[in-house]
Design an enzyme around this catalytic site. Structure first.
Site, PDB file in Angstrom:
ATOM      1  N   LYS A  28      -2.312   8.328  12.156  1.00  0.00           N
ATOM      2  CA  LYS A  28      -3.712   7.931  12.332  1.00  0.00           C
ATOM      3  C   LYS A  28      -4.616   9.147  12.472  1.00  0.00           C
ATOM      4  O   LYS A  28      -5.760   9.143  12.007  1.00  0.00           O
ATOM      5  CB  LYS A  28      -3.842   7.012  13.547  1.00  0.00           C
ATOM      6  CG  LYS A  28      -3.173   5.650  13.363  1.00  0.00           C
ATOM      7  CD  LYS A  28      -3.775   4.844  12.235  1.00  0.00           C
ATOM      8  CE  LYS A  28      -3.266   3.415  12.201  1.00  0.00           C
ATOM      9  NZ  LYS A  28      -3.889   2.604  11.141  1.00  0.00           N
ATOM     10  N   TYR A  56       2.983   7.271  14.856  1.00  0.00           N
ATOM     11  CA  TYR A  56       1.807   6.460  14.537  1.00  0.00           C
ATOM     12  C   TYR A  56       0.537   7.256  14.842  1.00  0.00           C
ATOM     13  O   TYR A  56      -0.398   7.285  14.037  1.00  0.00           O
ATOM     14  CB  TYR A  56       1.865   5.181  15.365  1.00  0.00           C
ATOM     15  CG  TYR A  56       0.717   4.220  15.182  1.00  0.00           C
ATOM     16  CD1 TYR A  56       0.682   3.335  14.102  1.00  0.00           C
ATOM     17  CD2 TYR A  56      -0.313   4.146  16.120  1.00  0.00           C
ATOM     18  CE1 TYR A  56      -0.355   2.423  13.956  1.00  0.00           C
ATOM     19  CE2 TYR A  56      -1.345   3.243  15.989  1.00  0.00           C
ATOM     20  CZ  TYR A  56      -1.364   2.381  14.903  1.00  0.00           C
ATOM     21  OH  TYR A  56      -2.394   1.476  14.771  1.00  0.00           O
ATOM     22  N   VAL A  77       0.819  -1.223   0.000  1.00  0.00           N
ATOM     23  CA  VAL A  77       0.000   0.000   0.000  1.00  0.00           C
ATOM     24  C   VAL A  77       0.847   1.264   0.000  1.00  0.00           C
ATOM     25  O   VAL A  77       0.368   2.338  -0.392  1.00  0.00           O
ATOM     26  CB  VAL A  77      -0.981   0.025   1.193  1.00  0.00           C
ATOM     27  CG1 VAL A  77      -1.984  -1.115   1.079  1.00  0.00           C
ATOM     28  CG2 VAL A  77      -0.249  -0.008   2.528  1.00  0.00           C
ATOM     29  N   ALA A 102       0.231  10.470  14.920  1.00  0.00           N
ATOM     30  CA  ALA A 102       0.132  11.545  13.930  1.00  0.00           C
ATOM     31  C   ALA A 102      -0.442  11.030  12.620  1.00  0.00           C
ATOM     32  O   ALA A 102      -1.300  11.666  11.997  1.00  0.00           O
ATOM     33  CB  ALA A 102       1.508  12.165  13.705  1.00  0.00           C
TER      34      ALA A 102
END
Length: 246
Positions: free
Chosen positions: A156, A152, A61, A154
């Protein structure tokens, strides 16, 4: 959006953990699931176990070209994408002042850019076909912060804001977009971050007195991608047993 049965649902990071539980739940509701994962062999095995025409595909991704190739394959095989669940993610727990900038980039590219890449590629498909449902798996870390998970959190938080924006931009095309924010959930990632002591202390702090399960998250996703949630868009749903409330 088409009926509950016969929908084509793409779930990233679906070979295991929360993604696998989501794939199971959507398949049980009659969707044909595309199990998309960096681990191709595991994705194919998961799809075989799901049955119902499910396929396993390899995708990174964080790589837009990889996402484009995967979406092209799915559209070529099924002709449409009704549901997109962005679940793929990665984290490395440590205090921010001790963290390595190389890890920042990996965390942001997988968690945030991964969602940008898939939405950039799939949303035009949904717009063209006249509808669809997107659920982005964010985190309560993105709502309230989480010690040891600064970057993480930030990333999310960015997913939450991004989801609200695409919900506004695509609503006229009958595309819904919502974010699901798991709290502490019993996954391999959670196990890698803390031992039994963390599990016990969190369970005591959670009003429902237990750590969440992947199935708890899957239930929320299944609802938000169903026809019953057709008038819900731009929302952020915490699945945390009451640990965080807003």
């Amino acid at each position: 959006m088409s009926g509950e049965r016969g929908r084509i649902a793409v779930v990233t990071g679906a070979a295991r953990g929360i993604g696998r539980a989501i794939a199971d739940r959507l398949a049980s509701a009659g969707a044909t699931v595309v199990v998309a994962d960096l681990d191709v062999a595991s994705a194919e095995e998961a799809a075989k176990q799901l049955g119902g025409g499910a396929i396993g595909v390899g995708v990174d991704v964080a790589d837009l070209e990889s996402v484009q190739a995967t979406v092209s394959r799915v559209c070529g095989e099924f002709g449409r994408i009704d549901v997109l669940v962005n679940n793929a993610g990665w984290d490395k727990a440590e205090r921010f002042v001790e963290s390595d900038p190389a890890d920042w980039e990996r965390i942001v590219r997988i968690n945030l850019f991964g969602v940008l890449n898939t939405c950039k590629t799939v949303l035009p498909v949904m717009i063209e076909q006249g509808g669809g449902a997107v659920v982005n798996i964010a985190s309560d870390a993105g709502r309230v912060g989480s010690s040891g998970e600064a970057v993480y959190s930030a990333a999310k938080g960015g997913i939450i804001a991004f989801t609200k924006t695409i919900a506004r931009e695509t609503a006229r095309h009958q595309v819904t977009a919502n974010a699901v924010c798991p709290g502490p959930t019993d996954t391999a990632l959670f196990a890698s971050i803390g031992g039994p002591g963390l599990r016990e202390s969190l369970a005591k702090a959670i009003p429902l007195r237990r750590i969440g399960t992947p199935e708890d998250v899957a239930g929320a996703v299944a609802f938000l991608t169903s026809g019953e949630a057709g008038y819900i868009t731009g929302q952020t749903l915490s699945v945390s047993g009451g640990l965080t409330m807003s």
